[in-house]
Design a protein around this motif. Sequence first.
Motif, PDB file in Angstrom:
ATOM      1  N   LEU A  17      -3.836   7.196   1.268  1.00  0.00           N
ATOM      2  CA  LEU A  17      -3.473   7.550   2.494  1.00  0.00           C
ATOM      3  C   LEU A  17      -2.679   6.579   3.315  1.00  0.00           C
ATOM      4  O   LEU A  17      -1.436   7.033   4.172  1.00  0.00           O
ATOM      5  N   PRO A  18      -3.047   5.346   3.491  1.00  0.00           N
ATOM      6  CA  PRO A  18      -2.212   4.545   4.234  1.00  0.00           C
ATOM      7  C   PRO A  18      -0.887   4.520   3.875  1.00  0.00           C
ATOM      8  O   PRO A  18       0.134   3.954   4.379  1.00  0.00           O
ATOM      9  N   ARG A  19      -0.153   4.869   2.706  1.00  0.00           N
ATOM     10  CA  ARG A  19       1.242   5.239   2.141  1.00  0.00           C
ATOM     11  C   ARG A  19       2.323   6.165   2.454  1.00  0.00           C
ATOM     12  O   ARG A  19       3.062   5.923   2.072  1.00  0.00           O
ATOM     13  N   LEU A  20       0.919   6.901   2.921  1.00  0.00           N
ATOM     14  CA  LEU A  20       1.492   7.994   3.911  1.00  0.00           C
ATOM     15  C   LEU A  20       1.456   8.363   5.449  1.00  0.00           C
ATOM     16  O   LEU A  20       2.181   8.895   5.717  1.00  0.00           O
ATOM     17  N   VAL A  21       0.429   8.235   5.677  1.00  0.00           N
ATOM     18  CA  VAL A  21       0.186   8.246   7.284  1.00  0.00           C
ATOM     19  C   VAL A  21      -0.088   7.187   7.924  1.00  0.00           C
ATOM     20  O   VAL A  21      -1.087   6.303   6.774  1.00  0.00           O
ATOM     21  N   VAL A  22      -0.033   6.642   9.177  1.00  0.00           N
ATOM     22  CA  VAL A  22      -0.026   5.340  10.206  1.00  0.00           C
ATOM     23  C   VAL A  22      -0.878   5.305  10.883  1.00  0.00           C
ATOM     24  O   VAL A  22      -0.380   6.828  10.993  1.00  0.00           O
ATOM     25  N   SER A  23      -1.847   5.302  11.800  1.00  0.00           N
ATOM     26  CA  SER A  23      -2.453   5.529  12.886  1.00  0.00           C
ATOM     27  C   SER A  23      -2.198   4.630  13.803  1.00  0.00           C
ATOM     28  O   SER A  23      -1.483   3.077  14.182  1.00  0.00           O
ATOM     29  N   THR A  24      -1.426   5.149  15.131  1.00  0.00           N
ATOM     30  CA  THR A  24      -0.530   4.699  16.853  1.00  0.00           C
ATOM     31  C   THR A  24      -2.134   4.955  17.749  1.00  0.00           C
ATOM     32  O   THR A  24      -2.442   6.165  17.702  1.00  0.00           O
ATOM     33  N   PHE A  25      -1.902   4.037  18.863  1.00  0.00           N
ATOM     34  CA  PHE A  25      -2.673   3.569  19.935  1.00  0.00           C
ATOM     35  C   PHE A  25      -2.120   4.643  20.875  1.00  0.00           C
ATOM     36  O   PHE A  25      -0.779   3.918  20.882  1.00  0.00           O
ATOM     37  N   SER A  26      -2.034   4.352  22.294  1.00  0.00           N
ATOM     38  CA  SER A  26      -1.740   5.078  23.576  1.00  0.00           C
ATOM     39  C   SER A  26      -1.636   4.106  24.308  1.00  0.00           C
ATOM     40  O   SER A  26      -0.314   4.093  25.116  1.00  0.00           O
ATOM     41  N   ASP A  27      -1.994   2.821  23.918  1.00  0.00           N
ATOM     42  CA  ASP A  27      -1.610   1.312  24.213  1.00  0.00           C
ATOM     43  C   ASP A  27      -0.968   0.118  23.658  1.00  0.00           C
ATOM     44  O   ASP A  27      -0.438  -0.906  23.199  1.00  0.00           O
ATOM     45  N   GLY A  28      -0.585   0.564  22.125  1.00  0.00           N
ATOM     46  CA  GLY A  28       0.334   0.379  21.309  1.00  0.00           C
ATOM     47  C   GLY A  28       0.351  -0.094  20.306  1.00  0.00           C
ATOM     48  O   GLY A  28       1.135  -0.618  19.027  1.00  0.00           O
ATOM     49  N   VAL A  29      -1.049  -0.172  20.336  1.00  0.00           N
ATOM     50  CA  VAL A  29      -1.844  -0.650  18.405  1.00  0.00           C
ATOM     51  C   VAL A  29      -2.094  -0.041  17.405  1.00  0.00           C
ATOM     52  O   VAL A  29      -1.462   0.916  18.127  1.00  0.00           O
ATOM     53  N   VAL A  30      -1.438  -0.517  16.871  1.00  0.00           N
ATOM     54  CA  VAL A  30      -1.086  -0.184  15.204  1.00  0.00           C
ATOM     55  C   VAL A  30      -1.978  -0.140  14.439  1.00  0.00           C
ATOM     56  O   VAL A  30      -2.066  -1.995  14.143  1.00  0.00           O
ATOM     57  N   THR A  31      -2.201   0.823  13.459  1.00  0.00           N
ATOM     58  CA  THR A  31      -3.963   0.555  11.504  1.00  0.00           C
ATOM     59  C   THR A  31      -3.515   0.944  11.189  1.00  0.00           C
ATOM     60  O   THR A  31      -2.715   1.623  11.490  1.00  0.00           O
ATOM     61  N   PRO A  32      -3.304   0.560   9.602  1.00  0.00           N
ATOM     62  CA  PRO A  32      -2.842   1.102   8.801  1.00  0.00           C
ATOM     63  C   PRO A  32      -3.744   2.352   8.271  1.00  0.00           C
ATOM     64  O   PRO A  32      -2.621   3.200   7.371  1.00  0.00           O
ATOM     65  N   CYS A  33      -4.984   2.659   8.384  1.00  0.00           N
ATOM     66  CA  CYS A  33      -5.386   3.613   7.883  1.00  0.00           C
ATOM     67  C   CYS A  33      -6.062   4.730   9.558  1.00  0.00           C
ATOM     68  O   CYS A  33      -6.368   4.098  10.452  1.00  0.00           O
TER      69      CYS A  33
END
Length: 369
Positions: A260-276
């Motif tokens: 999954l982490p090679r295909l989709v990333v997760s972001t948040f409305s405060d700008g934070v990015v996390t790889p899963c």
Amino acid sequence: MPSTPLPLIGNDLVINEDSCNLSCTYCLTGQSNLKEGHSLKLIFDPPKRDDYSPTTDLGRRINTVAGRLHGRFDLPLLKVTGGEIFLVRGVMDFLEEQSAQYEVLVVQTNGVLVNDEQLARLRSFGNVVLQISLDSHLYQGNSYRVQSESLHTKVVRTIARILESGLPVEIYGVLNDRSVTELSEFAGWLSGFENQPTFFPFPVRGPDSETFKVRPDQIGHIEELVRRYDEFAGILPPRPYFDRLLSFYHEGRRTFRCHLPRLVVSTFSDGVVTPCPNIWFSDMGNVLSDEAETVLDKLGSSGLYQALLAPKPRLSACHGCFTPWDTLSMYFEDEITLDELCAAPTYAPPRIRGMIERAKADYLAGADV
């Protein structure tokens, strides 16, 4: 290590994750340590309303977050989730603006606040898939999500209306010691709708999952559903999905690879990015900062990806994880075909199908190991 840039197909954008109109006892946000607010379990506070327009603080932030990911990776898929996004006044305008930029817009909600006008508008976009969180149509099985039978009745009535709306719907059902006993009955209820959804049952997750998890003596309820697969095939994912699910329970943990982490990333409305998108355990930086390009450069190139994409799960959080996103990994591992994967409306558009097929070919060729 995966190459850079990653062959991303999607951004899982989480809006105001601490604000929800339900207080699910097993809520992952309340167990996450990604942010201070998560550890304080603010998700269980009274929900906070917010406002979207291009000029509000929230509007500027989420437009920038979505725009920077889309601009860097030319993503065909956006998933919008929360919290509960329909607590945001004006969120339909954001969804309409975003839907025009993607092949598929996935909207995840508990459904309680969705009205007929919104359903008609979502249907008019032409590319929306609704993901609805519901553990059972019966109160006992859904009682970790709602704390009263009267509220449960309202929830089920609203979700029934959604299922009759004509929109493609996926039902996300968390398997726990209460819901699993009603699994086949729930499948039967879902099968009764003319516009049949796809039902994805998956294990309760997170550090507190021991409190809620399916007990060994309850696994038979899942096996019963599998025995009746042909009866419920119209609403179920491909049969190998349940091979993975039962393996998870019989082994007591995840033992199969995740892509999954090679295909989709997760972001948040405060700008934070996390790889899963499944487990929020690593803050990779903030795409609202002046270092946004540096943050995006980390996707696929940080050492964490070696652990996330390892042949066997290395991280304890990964050992307890199995979700509907797993169908992507199943395709990479030849457990389902591309046709089976892309029978789901989320992956059906030709561009998304082609990107997934090329990503797997590159992986098999050794470009992404």
